[in-house]
Design a protein around this motif. Structure first.
Motif, PDB file in Angstrom:
ATOM      1  N   ASP A 244      59.572  -9.687  17.533  1.00 50.84           N
ATOM      2  CA  ASP A 244      60.636 -10.680  17.371  1.00 50.84           C
ATOM      3  C   ASP A 244      61.171 -11.091  18.740  1.00 50.84           C
ATOM      4  O   ASP A 244      61.244 -10.283  19.666  1.00 50.84           O
ATOM      5  CB  ASP A 244      61.775 -10.101  16.524  1.00 50.84           C
ATOM      6  CG  ASP A 244      61.332  -9.766  15.105  1.00 50.84           C
ATOM      7  OD1 ASP A 244      60.363 -10.405  14.639  1.00 50.84           O
ATOM      8  OD2 ASP A 244      61.921  -8.867  14.496  1.00 50.84           O
ATOM      9  N   GLU A 245      61.549 -12.334  18.852  1.00 52.10           N
ATOM     10  CA  GLU A 245      62.100 -12.839  20.112  1.00 52.10           C
ATOM     11  C   GLU A 245      63.586 -12.498  20.172  1.00 52.10           C
ATOM     12  O   GLU A 245      64.454 -13.349  20.018  1.00 52.10           O
ATOM     13  CB  GLU A 245      61.860 -14.345  20.227  1.00 52.10           C
ATOM     14  CG  GLU A 245      60.384 -14.701  20.324  1.00 52.10           C
ATOM     15  CD  GLU A 245      60.157 -16.192  20.507  1.00 52.10           C
ATOM     16  OE1 GLU A 245      61.139 -16.918  20.733  1.00 52.10           O
ATOM     17  OE2 GLU A 245      58.998 -16.625  20.416  1.00 52.10           O
ATOM     18  N   THR A 246      63.847 -11.214  20.417  1.00 56.26           N
ATOM     19  CA  THR A 246      65.221 -10.712  20.414  1.00 56.26           C
ATOM     20  C   THR A 246      65.886 -10.957  21.765  1.00 56.26           C
ATOM     21  O   THR A 246      65.208 -11.096  22.792  1.00 56.26           O
ATOM     22  CB  THR A 246      65.232  -9.204  20.130  1.00 56.26           C
ATOM     23  OG1 THR A 246      64.527  -8.540  21.204  1.00 56.26           O
ATOM     24  CG2 THR A 246      64.560  -8.881  18.808  1.00 56.26           C
ATOM     25  N   PRO A 247      67.209 -10.975  21.790  1.00 57.17           N
ATOM     26  CA  PRO A 247      67.917 -11.056  23.076  1.00 57.17           C
ATOM     27  C   PRO A 247      67.561  -9.871  23.980  1.00 57.17           C
ATOM     28  O   PRO A 247      67.490 -10.018  25.201  1.00 57.17           O
ATOM     29  CB  PRO A 247      69.395 -11.013  22.677  1.00 57.17           C
ATOM     30  CG  PRO A 247      69.434 -11.475  21.261  1.00 57.17           C
ATOM     31  CD  PRO A 247      68.152 -11.030  20.641  1.00 57.17           C
ATOM     32  N   GLU A 248      67.280  -8.704  23.355  1.00 58.30           N
ATOM     33  CA  GLU A 248      66.923  -7.522  24.140  1.00 58.30           C
ATOM     34  C   GLU A 248      65.600  -7.725  24.858  1.00 58.30           C
ATOM     35  O   GLU A 248      65.449  -7.382  26.033  1.00 58.30           O
ATOM     36  CB  GLU A 248      66.830  -6.281  23.228  1.00 58.30           C
ATOM     37  CG  GLU A 248      68.161  -5.769  22.710  1.00 58.30           C
ATOM     38  CD  GLU A 248      68.723  -6.627  21.576  1.00 58.30           C
ATOM     39  OE1 GLU A 248      67.938  -7.411  20.983  1.00 58.30           O
ATOM     40  OE2 GLU A 248      69.930  -6.521  21.305  1.00 58.30           O
ATOM     41  N   PHE A 249      64.643  -8.310  24.147  1.00 59.76           N
ATOM     42  CA  PHE A 249      63.344  -8.537  24.781  1.00 59.76           C
ATOM     43  C   PHE A 249      63.480  -9.537  25.927  1.00 59.76           C
ATOM     44  O   PHE A 249      62.929  -9.334  27.016  1.00 59.76           O
ATOM     45  CB  PHE A 249      62.333  -9.042  23.748  1.00 59.76           C
ATOM     46  CG  PHE A 249      60.935  -9.110  24.286  1.00 59.76           C
ATOM     47  CD1 PHE A 249      60.138  -7.979  24.296  1.00 59.76           C
ATOM     48  CD2 PHE A 249      60.410 -10.290  24.792  1.00 59.76           C
ATOM     49  CE1 PHE A 249      58.843  -8.025  24.807  1.00 59.76           C
ATOM     50  CE2 PHE A 249      59.123 -10.354  25.301  1.00 59.76           C
ATOM     51  CZ  PHE A 249      58.345  -9.209  25.307  1.00 59.76           C
ATOM     52  N   ALA A 250      64.225 -10.600  25.690  1.00 64.18           N
ATOM     53  CA  ALA A 250      64.416 -11.620  26.728  1.00 64.18           C
ATOM     54  C   ALA A 250      65.127 -11.030  27.945  1.00 64.18           C
ATOM     55  O   ALA A 250      64.830 -11.395  29.097  1.00 64.18           O
ATOM     56  CB  ALA A 250      65.210 -12.802  26.170  1.00 64.18           C
ATOM     57  N   LYS A 251      66.042 -10.108  27.699  1.00 64.32           N
ATOM     58  CA  LYS A 251      66.831  -9.541  28.794  1.00 64.32           C
ATOM     59  C   LYS A 251      66.054  -8.504  29.602  1.00 64.32           C
ATOM     60  O   LYS A 251      66.133  -8.491  30.837  1.00 64.32           O
ATOM     61  CB  LYS A 251      68.101  -8.903  28.231  1.00 64.32           C
ATOM     62  CG  LYS A 251      68.973  -8.223  29.278  1.00 64.32           C
ATOM     63  CD  LYS A 251      70.241  -7.647  28.649  1.00 64.32           C
ATOM     64  CE  LYS A 251      71.117  -6.974  29.686  1.00 64.32           C
ATOM     65  NZ  LYS A 251      72.372  -6.457  29.104  1.00 64.32           N
ATOM     66  N   TRP A 252      65.304  -7.631  28.905  1.00 68.16           N
ATOM     67  CA  TRP A 252      64.783  -6.445  29.573  1.00 68.16           C
ATOM     68  C   TRP A 252      63.315  -6.516  29.971  1.00 68.16           C
ATOM     69  O   TRP A 252      62.890  -5.751  30.855  1.00 68.16           O
ATOM     70  CB  TRP A 252      64.996  -5.221  28.684  1.00 68.16           C
ATOM     71  CG  TRP A 252      66.421  -4.927  28.368  1.00 68.16           C
ATOM     72  CD1 TRP A 252      67.055  -5.091  27.171  1.00 68.16           C
ATOM     73  CD2 TRP A 252      67.428  -4.400  29.251  1.00 68.16           C
ATOM     74  NE1 TRP A 252      68.368  -4.712  27.252  1.00 68.16           N
ATOM     75  CE2 TRP A 252      68.617  -4.281  28.522  1.00 68.16           C
ATOM     76  CE3 TRP A 252      67.410  -4.024  30.597  1.00 68.16           C
ATOM     77  CZ2 TRP A 252      69.793  -3.794  29.091  1.00 68.16           C
ATOM     78  CZ3 TRP A 252      68.577  -3.534  31.161  1.00 68.16           C
ATOM     79  CH2 TRP A 252      69.750  -3.426  30.414  1.00 68.16           C
ATOM     80  N   TRP A 253      62.528  -7.341  29.297  1.00 69.46           N
ATOM     81  CA  TRP A 253      61.100  -7.372  29.648  1.00 69.46           C
ATOM     82  C   TRP A 253      60.830  -8.485  30.646  1.00 69.46           C
ATOM     83  O   TRP A 253      61.362  -9.564  30.497  1.00 69.46           O
ATOM     84  CB  TRP A 253      60.226  -7.548  28.398  1.00 69.46           C
ATOM     85  CG  TRP A 253      58.782  -7.302  28.714  1.00 69.46           C
ATOM     86  CD1 TRP A 253      57.804  -8.225  28.924  1.00 69.46           C
ATOM     87  CD2 TRP A 253      58.176  -6.021  28.916  1.00 69.46           C
ATOM     88  NE1 TRP A 253      56.629  -7.609  29.238  1.00 69.46           N
ATOM     89  CE2 TRP A 253      56.826  -6.256  29.250  1.00 69.46           C
ATOM     90  CE3 TRP A 253      58.641  -4.702  28.879  1.00 69.46           C
ATOM     91  CZ2 TRP A 253      55.933  -5.215  29.526  1.00 69.46           C
ATOM     92  CZ3 TRP A 253      57.751  -3.679  29.152  1.00 69.46           C
ATOM     93  CH2 TRP A 253      56.414  -3.944  29.468  1.00 69.46           C
ATOM     94  N   PRO A 254      60.030  -8.249  31.688  1.00 70.68           N
ATOM     95  CA  PRO A 254      59.211  -7.061  31.921  1.00 70.68           C
ATOM     96  C   PRO A 254      60.013  -5.887  32.486  1.00 70.68           C
ATOM     97  O   PRO A 254      61.029  -6.082  33.159  1.00 70.68           O
ATOM     98  CB  PRO A 254      58.190  -7.551  32.953  1.00 70.68           C
ATOM     99  CG  PRO A 254      58.896  -8.632  33.714  1.00 70.68           C
ATOM    100  CD  PRO A 254      59.761  -9.318  32.680  1.00 70.68           C
ATOM    101  N   ALA A 255      59.522  -4.689  32.206  1.00 73.27           N
ATOM    102  CA  ALA A 255      60.163  -3.471  32.703  1.00 73.27           C
ATOM    103  C   ALA A 255      60.157  -3.464  34.225  1.00 73.27           C
ATOM    104  O   ALA A 255      59.217  -3.941  34.867  1.00 73.27           O
ATOM    105  CB  ALA A 255      59.427  -2.244  32.178  1.00 73.27           C
ATOM    106  N   ASP A 256      61.213  -2.908  34.800  1.00 72.27           N
ATOM    107  CA  ASP A 256      61.271  -2.765  36.255  1.00 72.27           C
ATOM    108  C   ASP A 256      60.423  -1.610  36.738  1.00 72.27           C
ATOM    109  O   ASP A 256      59.834  -1.676  37.820  1.00 72.27           O
ATOM    110  CB  ASP A 256      62.729  -2.557  36.692  1.00 72.27           C
ATOM    111  CG  ASP A 256      63.564  -3.796  36.477  1.00 72.27           C
ATOM    112  OD1 ASP A 256      63.646  -4.606  37.410  1.00 72.27           O
ATOM    113  OD2 ASP A 256      64.101  -3.973  35.371  1.00 72.27           O
TER     114      ASP A 256
END
Length: 521
Positions: A244-256
């Motif tokens: 799902d195109e969640t706000p969490e995915f947009a915020k955190w991916w790609p991993a640092d």
């Protein structure tokens, strides 16, 4: 909130209880997460367990339980270890969760849509213990002539129908990645090793199994379960709500940062970026492959009887001393060795005798000689200002080195600041000034109070519980324990004006003792 920072550990394979290597990685990741929080970043820290694969299925069969029962029991040991070691993760991702199956299947569909999956027959060498396929050229001969993997684990000849991933297609893109983004894989030695491996040619990768069913089902091909590494690596996306195109995915991916052991670098820096490229997803910014911890210079093994329970080690020596020792003793990225004697020697010399004694003496003298009262209006001598400047310079070095994961170097800089403070105490001799110049004595003690606070805040990501006890005694509010607080010029005047007084201090870092049987060994 500050700039996002997403860090992950490798997810642990729970076919056995946690060992010291699991603890080492969890502690290092926690130190990194706490450090970036202290630097003002908005941090997300994920860990978890990798519960599928043939190894888990075989272990469950040996024990007469279902794989799910085994994974439920064993995962709890890793959750408990994190609790004991004060690992402040945000998400503990288990691969048996339904959301993870959905995420893995979506990644598969995207790779299939790119034309990178095809059905064929696999014949080759497979190590159950490593959950890895090996080319015949990689195998080594064992003592009795048996074939072993490069890690020395048994391999077996496997023949079955399998889905394959077109890994060969990504040989040049991977080489381009290593060349154009050298920070993608650290340390440099690991990147050079992977680049050489890829340059030698990549074969397509078998990514499904039909000989057992404990895993994520291949969509549209239910007789197959995904190769455990396709499933395991997807965990870094699962916790963000993928697909799902969640706000969490947009915020955190790609991993640092993916923090992993050096033994699984191939999976994270060849397979994983190739899967992501195929699926049209951004690559993580960095993978860091740390070294192994050796027990008195030897790799731990059940046959040698030297396997260490990290929870027991923490209970014997304290959580924070163990955390400090592991970050201080070992150059991060290299192999390192530990022993009870080394833990006691290092922590007594640095935490108890040097910093702990500095803090205890400073607060005790303020309590005894000044009734615990702080004074922000005393004139500063040249020696006072010079010390505070020197301490701050060493802390800047700590910040710089921690950013590049050079923890031992950072803590070395911190110790130089501690030594400077102890030298200042000896030179200024506040116990003598008490009779000859009480105002000067008070100025020296106020300087020490400020420096102890700076030192405490700097080392807090490594030894958080002990430092919080110390800062509580110093009246430093929880909101004033990050690096930004060190730039607040008015903090000391505010604290002094608040009416806070130092009470009889309690030592934050008591000396450690070896058990008699080990002290005489």
């Amino acid at each position: 909130m500050g700039e996002p920072y997403y860090i992950t550990t490798a997810i642990s394979y729970p076919n056995g209880k946690p060992h010291i290597g699991h603890a080492y990685e969890a502690i290092a990741a926690d130190v990194i997460a706490r450090f970036h929080k202290a630097m003002g970043r908005d941090v997300r820290f994920q860990t978890g367990t990798d519960e599928h694969g043939l190894k888990m299925a075989q272990k469950a069969r040996e024990l007469g339980v279902t794989p799910k029962q085994l994974s439920d029991e064993m995962s709890q040991y890793f959750i408990d270890m994190c609790a004991v070691l004060n690992i402040d993760y945000d998400v503990f991702q288990r691969t048996t969760e339904p959301q993870h199956h959905s995420a893995s299947q979506e990644l598969w569909r995207r790779m299939e849509a790119s034309g990178d999956l095809y059905l064929d027959r696999y014949e080759g060498w497979y190590s159950v213990r490593d959950e890895a396929y090996y080319d015949g050229s990689e195998l080594v001969d064992g003592a009795d002539g048996e074939k072993l993997s490069p890690q020395g684990t048994p391999v077996e000849w496997t023949v079955e129908e399998s889905w394959f991933f077109r890994l060969s297609k990504y040989q040049q893109p991977l080489l381009d990645l290593y060349r154009d983004q050298p920070d993608f894989l650290k340390p440099d030695s690991r990147r050079n090793e992977m680049a050489a491996f890829v340059a030698g040619g990549l074969r397509d990768l078998s990514v499904s199994r039909t000989s057992f069913d404990w895993g994520v089902k291949v969509p549209g091909s239910e007789a197959h379960v995904m190769y455990v590494w396709v499933d395991a690596l997807t965990n870094y996306l699962t916790g963000l709500g993928f697909p799902d195109e969640t706000p969490e995915f947009a915020k955190w991916w790609p991993a640092d940062l993916h923090l992993i052991g050096k033994d699984i670098v191939r999976f994270h820096t060849i397979y994983w970026p190739a899967f992501l490229m195929s699926a049209g997803l951004p690559l993580p910014k960095q993978v860091f492959g740390h070294g192994f911890l050796l027990n008195r210079g030897q790799k731990e093994s059940k046959s040698l009887g030297n396997v260490t329970d990290p929870t027991e080690l923490a209970q014997r020596f304290g959580v924070d001393p163990l955390r400090y020792f592991l970050m201080r003793e070992v150059a991060f990225g290299q192999d390192g060795s530990y022993s009870p004697e080394a833990i006691v020697t290092r922590c007594n010399a640095e935490l108890a005798n040097s910093f702990g004694n500095l803090a205890q003496r400073s607060l005790s003298m303020i309590f005894k000689n000044l009734y615990g009262v702080l004074d922000a209006d005393l004139p500063a001598a040249e020696a006072d200002t010079a010390l505070e400047v020197e301490v701050r310079a060493h802390i800047v070095t700590l910040q710089t080195t921690f950013k590049s994961l050079q923890f031992s170097d950072g803590l070395d800089a911190w110790m130089r600041a501690v030594f400077a403070c102890n030298q200042y105490v000896d030179e200024q001799a506040p116990w003598a000034l008490r009779k000859t110049d009480p105002q000067r004595m008070a100025a020296v003690l106020m300087t020490l109070f400020r420096c102890v606070r700076t030192l405490a805040i700097a080392v807090r990501p490594v030894v958080p519980a002990s430092i919080d006890k110390l800062l509580d005694q110093m009246g430093i509010s929880v909101s004033q324990r990050d690096f930004a607080a060190l730039d607040d010029a008015g903090w000391f005047a505010t604290l002094a004006a608040s009416g806070f007084a130092v009470a009889q201090p309690i030592g934050a870092f008591p000396r450690l003792e070896l058990p008699p049987e080990e002290a005489s060994a």
